[in-house]
Design a protein around this motif. Sequence first.
Motif, short mmCIF file in Angstrom:
data_model
loop_
_atom_site.label_atom_id
_atom_site.label_comp_id
_atom_site.label_asym_id
_atom_site.label_seq_id
_atom_site.Cartn_x
_atom_site.Cartn_y
_atom_site.Cartn_z
N THR A 1 -73.10 -13.90 2.03
CA THR A 1 -72.06 -13.23 1.25
C THR A 1 -72.27 -13.50 -0.23
N PHE A 2 -72.13 -12.43 -1.05
CA PHE A 2 -72.31 -12.55 -2.49
C PHE A 2 -71.05 -12.03 -3.19
N TYR A 3 -70.65 -12.72 -4.28
CA TYR A 3 -69.49 -12.30 -5.07
C TYR A 3 -69.96 -11.89 -6.46
N PHE A 4 -69.44 -10.76 -6.92
CA PHE A 4 -69.77 -10.26 -8.25
C PHE A 4 -68.46 -10.00 -9.01
N GLU A 5 -68.47 -10.33 -10.29
CA GLU A 5 -67.32 -10.03 -11.13
C GLU A 5 -67.57 -8.71 -11.83
N VAL A 6 -66.59 -7.81 -11.75
CA VAL A 6 -66.74 -6.48 -12.35
C VAL A 6 -65.65 -6.25 -13.38
N VAL B 1 -91.55 2.70 3.34
CA VAL B 1 -90.27 2.06 3.58
C VAL B 1 -89.66 2.60 4.86
N GLN B 2 -89.14 1.70 5.68
CA GLN B 2 -88.43 2.10 6.89
C GLN B 2 -87.45 1.01 7.27
N GLY B 3 -86.53 1.35 8.16
CA GLY B 3 -85.59 0.37 8.66
C GLY B 3 -84.16 0.68 8.24
N LYS B 4 -83.25 -0.17 8.72
CA LYS B 4 -81.82 -0.02 8.43
C LYS B 4 -81.28 -1.36 7.94
N VAL B 5 -80.24 -1.29 7.12
CA VAL B 5 -79.58 -2.50 6.64
C VAL B 5 -78.09 -2.38 6.94
N HIS B 6 -77.49 -3.45 7.45
CA HIS B 6 -76.07 -3.51 7.77
C HIS B 6 -75.36 -4.24 6.63
N LEU B 7 -74.49 -3.52 5.92
CA LEU B 7 -73.79 -4.07 4.78
C LEU B 7 -72.29 -4.05 5.03
N GLU B 8 -71.61 -5.07 4.51
CA GLU B 8 -70.15 -5.06 4.46
C GLU B 8 -69.74 -5.22 3.00
N LEU B 9 -68.92 -4.30 2.50
CA LEU B 9 -68.55 -4.27 1.09
C LEU B 9 -67.03 -4.31 0.95
N LYS B 10 -66.51 -5.20 0.10
CA LYS B 10 -65.06 -5.32 -0.11
C LYS B 10 -64.81 -5.40 -1.61
N LEU B 11 -63.88 -4.56 -2.09
CA LEU B 11 -63.52 -4.55 -3.50
C LEU B 11 -62.07 -5.01 -3.64
N PHE C 1 -62.58 -1.77 2.04
CA PHE C 1 -63.48 -2.50 2.93
C PHE C 1 -64.37 -1.51 3.66
N LEU C 2 -65.68 -1.61 3.51
CA LEU C 2 -66.63 -0.73 4.16
C LEU C 2 -67.62 -1.57 4.97
N SER C 3 -67.90 -1.14 6.17
CA SER C 3 -68.92 -1.80 6.99
C SER C 3 -69.73 -0.72 7.66
N ASN C 4 -71.01 -0.65 7.36
CA ASN C 4 -71.80 0.45 7.91
C ASN C 4 -73.28 0.10 7.90
N LEU C 5 -74.04 0.93 8.64
CA LEU C 5 -75.50 0.85 8.63
C LEU C 5 -76.05 1.89 7.67
N TYR C 6 -76.97 1.49 6.84
CA TYR C 6 -77.58 2.40 5.88
C TYR C 6 -79.08 2.42 6.09
N LEU C 7 -79.69 3.60 6.02
CA LEU C 7 -81.14 3.71 6.10
C LEU C 7 -81.75 3.22 4.80
N LEU C 8 -82.79 2.41 4.91
CA LEU C 8 -83.48 1.94 3.71
C LEU C 8 -84.23 3.10 3.06
N GLN C 9 -84.18 3.16 1.73
CA GLN C 9 -84.83 4.23 0.96
C GLN C 9 -85.90 3.62 0.06
N PRO C 10 -86.93 4.41 -0.33
CA PRO C 10 -87.93 3.90 -1.28
C PRO C 10 -87.29 3.56 -2.61
N ARG C 11 -87.83 2.55 -3.26
CA ARG C 11 -87.35 2.20 -4.59
C ARG C 11 -87.73 3.31 -5.56
N GLU C 12 -86.85 3.59 -6.52
CA GLU C 12 -87.14 4.67 -7.46
C GLU C 12 -88.37 4.32 -8.28
N ASN C 13 -89.13 5.37 -8.61
CA ASN C 13 -90.42 5.18 -9.28
C ASN C 13 -90.29 5.06 -10.79
#
Length: 736
Positions: free
Chosen positions: A168-173, A97-107, A190-202
Amino acid sequence: HLVPNKMRDFFCTINLDQEEVFRTQVVEKSLSPYFGEEFYFEIPRTFQWLSFYIYDKSVLQKDLRIGKVSIKKEDLCSYTGKENWFMLQPVDSNSEVQGKVHLELKLNELITDNGSVCQQLVECHGLPLINGQNCDPYATVSLVGPSRNDQKKTKVKKKTSNPQFNETFYFEVTFVWYSACLFYATLQIFLSNLYLLQPRENGNKSSKTDDLGSLRLNICYTEDCVLPSEYYTSLRNLLLKSSDVQPISASAAYILSEVCRDKYDAVLPLVRLLLHHHKLVPFVAAVAELDLKDTQEANTIFRGNSLATRCVDEMMKIVGKHYLKVTLKPVIDEICESPKPCEIDPIKLREGDNVEINMENLRYYVDKVFREIVRSSISCPTLMCDVFYSLRHLAAKRFPNDPHVQYSAVSSFVFLRFFAVAVVSPHTFHLRPHHPDAQTCRTLTLISKAIQTLGSWGSLTKSKLSSFKETFMCEFFKTFQEEKFTESVKKFLDDVSSTESKEPSGLKMYKRAQGRTRIGKKNFKKRWFCLTSREFTYHKQQEPIFTIPIKNILAVEKLDESSFNKKNMFQVLHGEKPLYIQANNCVEASEWIEALCRVTRCNQKRLSFYHPSAFLNGNWLCCKATIENTMGCARCTADVPADTQIEIDGDRETERIYSLFTINMFKLQKLEEACGSIAVYQGPRKEPDDYSNFTIEDSVATFHTLKQIIDIVEKLNESHEKYQKKRSSSAKYGSE
């Protein structure tokens, strides 16, 4: 102790993230292979992991990956300069796994008990290649709750490692409140940032990592913080005037080599800096003259690993890279791709081998390599000729009664330390993409021995065949005792140690690349590219399909991956439409750009601005201009004629030298004390110390230079500290 537990053929690859940049030789029939190879390279891009993969070589099937060692970029410094054993880790799709993902999160929490999460997946960057090709990525976004999991999926993006999703995705919590009071509030995060991709848990699956074996590595990783150029003025000037200091041992450049534990650490940045400022030839002449003072016999001239010999070695590697390719690559390709049996050692002969036929095959190869070398003097870089000219005359001056020494002074470098080394290790000099197989390696070793002997001036004329350690080589060389060989060597050495200018070389440098047009992915074709001092061509077979005269090239620059969704691309701008090319990896792309910039450095019509992206669908992708011939929107990286080594960054090399002085500050101070002590330069040393092996010819001049070095380094220390404080105070949480 590799697995499977039976004798197999193994090799190792070196990867930046998932991109292979180097490969070792194949070690046959072993469970504990020893590679013993050294790779040095500039890292031309950002990366997360330096990885080493162990492969089980297969003839008929795909090579099997046994395991890997991956080291984070941040951890490289903790391993540098030391040998370490690393346990091999398993290789599976989940771990790659490698790469970065740009996410924007709003609650958003409203009056109701239920809130909503708005998550926007903007883009990803630097995803891994699959079998060397871009993948078809998509993403899933999951909200994991106490009572249910909600998962949504993006659209698939075709053939890219930098997908732009913008979905954009909406989730009800559901929130659990621990208060009996009715609570009315509005909470917005409101968060907007770049995150490093991590391996999926085993999950519960456990991987056995203790039974794959281990790999021993010696890693040297350097990363320097380069300040603006004006900060290095004092240190740069002090280093550049080294060749004028009398004696040379009192110069800043010479002192640098004395205090460094490994001279090579000092030689690399020093040679590049002096080369960049056209000061290398006089410095090499000065340290070579000092070297010759300690040489008592003419037949041992320039045979050690002194500062002079190492500087010349490094100069030849930098300046002579293209020279080697145009001279040796075609014949090396023939030897590796159509190998003939050449073993002439009776002990190593295989069943059914005929030693006479093998000797004929070897003689054919040696003749061909020798002929290419002695005919190549017209292609020898001018700088190499200038250095050889200085060495030749210094040697003749030191041993005036020996008529051969002026030739052996040059042949000890150009034959023994340049051509012979390149023949035996073609992959190290980029003459071959990978290490040849064992039989071809043996053939190249025998050819290299022959070239060393033929190039050693006087070895044939003085009938030193009896000095061969191997009897079979002595028998082989009896066929070479002909006057034409010694005369050819003499003429070649005369030519390459001459200061007369030469016509440009018409010999070719081949490298595989892809595509040239801007129409689209389907139009990219694999072609052979050829670069000479007169023209740049590409071929499907022997005859060129397209030719660009070197004088017509206006710029050579990288091309944004977004243009065609392809990595490692660059563009050659000339009178017609741009030529777009994709190299096999980032190191190869960097080398091609460097080579093309070098041969076009004096073109008078070079551009100052260019377009980093392609012109597609009626507009430039970079600036959105709709006129195809409009002026570029970005400044060219080399918009004025440069020197021979277009890629040398003088400030970076000076920063590296500053770092070496900083690391060895204690030795500098001890040497300063030694020079300032009357007991050192007027009386005997009382006891051995770190400075006891240093060359101190003139203690007063050396003391003066040392004081300047220490003062300059202390001032640069202050500048670096100020920069780090400024950087720390301006850094924001969550930024890269």
